[in-house]
Motif scaffolding. Structure first.
Motif, PDB file in Angstrom:
ATOM      1  N   SER A  27      -6.146   2.971 -17.170  1.00 20.95           N
ATOM      2  CA  SER A  27      -6.854   2.143 -16.193  1.00 20.95           C
ATOM      3  C   SER A  27      -7.780   1.147 -16.916  1.00 20.95           C
ATOM      4  O   SER A  27      -7.295   0.353 -17.722  1.00 20.95           O
ATOM      5  CB  SER A  27      -7.596   3.034 -15.196  1.00 20.95           C
ATOM      6  OG  SER A  27      -7.939   2.329 -14.035  1.00 20.95           O
ATOM      7  N   CYS A  87      -1.170   3.031 -16.702  1.00 20.79           N
ATOM      8  CA  CYS A  87      -1.695   2.537 -15.414  1.00 20.79           C
ATOM      9  C   CYS A  87      -2.606   1.322 -15.635  1.00 20.79           C
ATOM     10  O   CYS A  87      -3.805   1.351 -15.333  1.00 20.79           O
ATOM     11  CB  CYS A  87      -2.418   3.643 -14.667  1.00 20.79           C
ATOM     12  SG  CYS A  87      -1.378   5.091 -14.365  1.00 20.79           S
ATOM     13  N   TRP A  89      -5.354   8.371  -6.118  1.00 21.39           N
ATOM     14  CA  TRP A  89      -5.088   8.792  -7.491  1.00 21.39           C
ATOM     15  C   TRP A  89      -4.121   9.961  -7.604  1.00 21.39           C
ATOM     16  O   TRP A  89      -3.491  10.154  -8.634  1.00 21.39           O
ATOM     17  CB  TRP A  89      -6.402   9.168  -8.171  1.00 21.39           C
ATOM     18  CG  TRP A  89      -7.341   8.019  -8.349  1.00 21.39           C
ATOM     19  CD1 TRP A  89      -7.093   6.696  -8.124  1.00 21.39           C
ATOM     20  CD2 TRP A  89      -8.711   8.094  -8.780  1.00 21.39           C
ATOM     21  NE1 TRP A  89      -8.211   5.935  -8.384  1.00 21.39           N
ATOM     22  CE2 TRP A  89      -9.217   6.772  -8.793  1.00 21.39           C
ATOM     23  CE3 TRP A  89      -9.549   9.144  -9.158  1.00 21.39           C
ATOM     24  CZ2 TRP A  89     -10.524   6.480  -9.171  1.00 21.39           C
ATOM     25  CZ3 TRP A  89     -10.846   8.857  -9.536  1.00 21.39           C
ATOM     26  CH2 TRP A  89     -11.327   7.532  -9.544  1.00 21.39           C
ATOM     27  N   ASP A 140       1.749   4.281  -7.867  1.00 22.81           N
ATOM     28  CA  ASP A 140       0.406   3.765  -8.144  1.00 22.81           C
ATOM     29  C   ASP A 140       0.261   2.420  -7.444  1.00 22.81           C
ATOM     30  O   ASP A 140       0.938   1.443  -7.803  1.00 22.81           O
ATOM     31  CB  ASP A 140       0.194   3.610  -9.652  1.00 22.81           C
ATOM     32  CG  ASP A 140      -1.248   3.309 -10.029  1.00 22.81           C
ATOM     33  OD1 ASP A 140      -1.968   2.719  -9.196  1.00 22.81           O
ATOM     34  OD2 ASP A 140      -1.654   3.640 -11.154  1.00 22.81           O
ATOM     35  N   HIS A 165      -2.010   7.227  -9.521  1.00 23.47           N
ATOM     36  CA  HIS A 165      -2.844   6.642 -10.581  1.00 23.47           C
ATOM     37  C   HIS A 165      -3.202   7.661 -11.672  1.00 23.47           C
ATOM     38  O   HIS A 165      -3.104   7.362 -12.860  1.00 23.47           O
ATOM     39  CB  HIS A 165      -4.111   6.043  -9.970  1.00 23.47           C
ATOM     40  CG  HIS A 165      -4.838   5.104 -10.883  1.00 23.47           C
ATOM     41  ND1 HIS A 165      -4.200   4.068 -11.553  1.00 23.47           N
ATOM     42  CD2 HIS A 165      -6.145   5.040 -11.248  1.00 23.47           C
ATOM     43  CE1 HIS A 165      -5.099   3.413 -12.287  1.00 23.47           C
ATOM     44  NE2 HIS A 165      -6.275   3.990 -12.122  1.00 23.47           N
TER      45      HIS A 165
END
Length: 260
Positions: free
Chosen positions: A93, A117, A151, A210, A238
């Motif tokens: 992320s 991700c 998530w 995601d 996620h």
């Protein structure tokens, strides 16, 4: 496993094994190194390093204004502190955005790069949704537990209530001033890296479901980064690094193994 804090305030866990090139894990915004427990356990035979990014967990944040360069500097300082020359870098992320910044500036310190991700050029609608979440966090000065629904799959949360509690407690423990500074970087990211400067072999992964770091985004990154390969994690959302840990871990292992 050695734990410590650098002079500049970075908290880390270092598992030194025979390998000179450790796998370094960089977590997402609002989280801590603790999300990497499935990876640290799986790779317990390999040198690994996990740490709390600036303003998260047990790591301090002194800067009034920050940029992604500050996060790359944090990692370089940590590597120098531990006398590490090169790394296999895994970013999740916002951690993947830190990893992208690092890769464009410190290619000589990188063995491989894994982007888990990772966002790229949100649509107007996607950006609007992220902006709204940021404004809500500023207004309420707390993090919404609704994030966990994005998530993880509902089935996973139902079957693993201890994970829900663990991630919720990490979110609740955030210093909101620090969180908002870092979250703003994530919200306003411009995708302005020079991808031609990423020379390391790169693995790009995201969860099949995601909605924030979409399959399309990963496909576009795959087309931009020259020595890259793409893996879509089946049934993943996620935090597929936790929910689909076996798939994620084996993919990283095979990828790194081919480059060692």
């Amino acid at each position: 496993m050695t734990t410590g804090t650098t002079a500049s305030g970075t908290y880390y866990l270092f598992n030194k094994k025979d390998q000179d090139v450790p796998i370094v894990f960089v977590h997402g915004v609002g989280l801590t190194h603790e999300i990497w427990q499935p990876q640290l356990e799986f790779f317990n035979y390999h040198s690994t390093l996990a740490y709390d990014i600036l303003g998260h967990g047990k790591s301090s944040l002194e800067n009034k204004e920050i940029s992604f360069d500050n996060f790359s500097d944090q990692l370089i300082t940590l590597m120098d502190h531990l006398n590490i020359k090169k790394i296999h870098l895994v970013g999740f992320s916002i951690g993947s955005l830190i990893a992208r910044n690092f890769a464009t500036k410190h290619n000589e310190r990188l063995q491989t790069l894994t982007l888990l991700c990772s966002i790229y050029k949100r649509t107007e609608e996607q950006q609007k949704i992220v902006n709204q979440r940021f404004e809500q966090a500023k207004k309420e000065l707390k993090l919404s537990k609704q994030a966990l629904k994005r998530w993880f799959t509902d089935k996973y949360l139902k079957n693993n209530p201890e994970i829900y509690e663990k991630i919720s407690s990490i979110l609740s423990a955030n210093n909101m001033n620090n969180f908002l500074k870092v979250y703003e970087l994530f919200v306003n990211h411009k995708n302005d890296e020079d991808f031609n400067k990423i020379k390391a072999s790169t693995l790009i992964m995201t969860g099949e479901y995601d909605i924030g770091s979409t399959v399309k985004m990963s496909q576009e990154l795959n087309s931009l980064i020259s020595k890259s390969q793409l893996k879509i994690i089946k049934d993943g959302k996620h935090l597929c690094g936790i929910e689909c840990a076996d798939d994620v871990n084996l993919t990283i292992k095979n990828f790194i193994g081919s480059d060692e």
